[in-house]
Enzyme design. Structure first.
Site, PDB file in Angstrom:
ATOM      1  N   SER A  68     -32.376  -8.386  -3.105  1.00  0.00           N
ATOM      2  CA  SER A  68     -33.165  -8.693  -1.900  1.00  0.00           C
ATOM      3  C   SER A  68     -32.931  -7.704  -0.771  1.00  0.00           C
ATOM      4  O   SER A  68     -33.136  -8.031   0.406  1.00  0.00           O
ATOM      5  CB  SER A  68     -32.879 -10.124  -1.405  1.00  0.00           C
ATOM      6  OG  SER A  68     -33.103 -11.068  -2.431  1.00  0.00           O
ATOM      7  N   ARG A  69     -32.456  -6.506  -1.103  1.00  0.00           N
ATOM      8  CA  ARG A  69     -32.173  -5.463  -0.113  1.00  0.00           C
ATOM      9  C   ARG A  69     -31.075  -5.851   0.875  1.00  0.00           C
ATOM     10  O   ARG A  69     -30.928  -5.224   1.926  1.00  0.00           O
ATOM     11  CB  ARG A  69     -33.448  -5.074   0.649  1.00  0.00           C
ATOM     12  CG  ARG A  69     -34.506  -4.381  -0.221  1.00  0.00           C
ATOM     13  CD  ARG A  69     -33.960  -3.072  -0.776  1.00  0.00           C
ATOM     14  NE  ARG A  69     -34.963  -2.292  -1.498  1.00  0.00           N
ATOM     15  CZ  ARG A  69     -35.133  -2.315  -2.824  1.00  0.00           C
ATOM     16  NH1 ARG A  69     -34.376  -3.123  -3.562  1.00  0.00           N
ATOM     17  NH2 ARG A  69     -36.032  -1.572  -3.413  1.00  0.00           N
ATOM     18  N   LEU A  70     -30.292  -6.867   0.552  1.00  0.00           N
ATOM     19  CA  LEU A  70     -29.142  -7.237   1.392  1.00  0.00           C
ATOM     20  C   LEU A  70     -27.919  -6.461   0.887  1.00  0.00           C
ATOM     21  O   LEU A  70     -26.951  -7.033   0.391  1.00  0.00           O
ATOM     22  CB  LEU A  70     -28.915  -8.751   1.349  1.00  0.00           C
ATOM     23  CG  LEU A  70     -30.026  -9.591   1.993  1.00  0.00           C
ATOM     24  CD1 LEU A  70     -29.731 -11.076   1.830  1.00  0.00           C
ATOM     25  CD2 LEU A  70     -30.154  -9.237   3.475  1.00  0.00           C
TER      26      LEU A  70
END
Length: 211
Positions: free
Chosen positions: A188-190
């Site tokens: 999730s691009r975290l």
């Protein structure tokens, strides 16, 4: 598929500021060994970004030849564009990207030349053809053709034979880091980002950055 649709979700590993080494050079050694064991193609390849007197940035890929508590070292032609850049602005940025492990390492710091003894030791450890090439090529200068370049090489070979001498304009640079960031891709691009900064007393401080 359009470029905007090209994406990948990262999920191989995680990175915690609690579990990383207190010293970023030690942490880099761990990651570099893991990249080597994972058979990442040329794990020693890194981008070197410089800024010239005109304020224009420039980057290229070079191969690191040593890293330790003194810094990160590679070798090149001092008369090249990057050599001219660092003569005007001695601050550079390095980037390792080990895509197979979904990892990056960003390094910033001040650059200096290594000693002549260090440059000699590495130059004479290189294959003979590489030694001759370093002498023959006027790196970053224009050349009329490939044939002209090969003629320069042959002339150098005829002049020096099996015993070339390291030219004064060729040698090593060492980046003394003051910022080192470890980046681990996450879902999730975290992404996980752990930044080390060196304080005035030489001690390293760790903190997590938002992705």
């Amino acid at each position: 598929m359009s470029l905007a649709d090209l994406r990948k979700d990262y999920s191989r590993a995680s990175l915690s500021e609690v579990d990383t080494a207190a010293d970023p050079i030690d942490q880099f050694a761990v990651w570099f060994e893991e990249a080597t064991k994972a058979q990442v193609p040329e794990p020693n390849a890194m981008s070197v970004a410089t800024v010239g007197a005109d304020g224009r940035p420039s980057s290229r890929i070079v191969l690191i030849k040593q890293f330790d508590q003194l810094g990160f070292t590679w070798f090149t032609n001092y008369d090249s564009r990057k050599g001219a850049d660092v003569a005007e602005n001695p601050y550079v940025a390095l980037l390792f990207h080990w895509v197979e492990l979904e990892r990056q390492v960003r390094i910033e710091g001040k650059i200096e030349r290594v000693t002549k003894e260090e440059s000699d030791a590495y130059f004479y450890s290189r294959p003979l053809a590489s030694q001759l090439g370093a002498i023959a090529s006027q790196q970053s200068r224009t050349v009329a053709s490939r044939e002209t370049l090969e003629q320069q090489y042959e002339a150098t070979k005829q002049q020096f034979g099996d015993h070339p001498t390291r030219p004064e304009h060729w040698g090593g640079y060492r980046v003394i880091p003051d910022r080192i960031e470890f980046w681990q891709g996450r879902p999730s691009r975290l992404h996980d980002r752990v930044l080390y900064t060196r304080s005035d007393d030489g001690q390293w401080q760790r903190q997590r950055l938002q992705p």
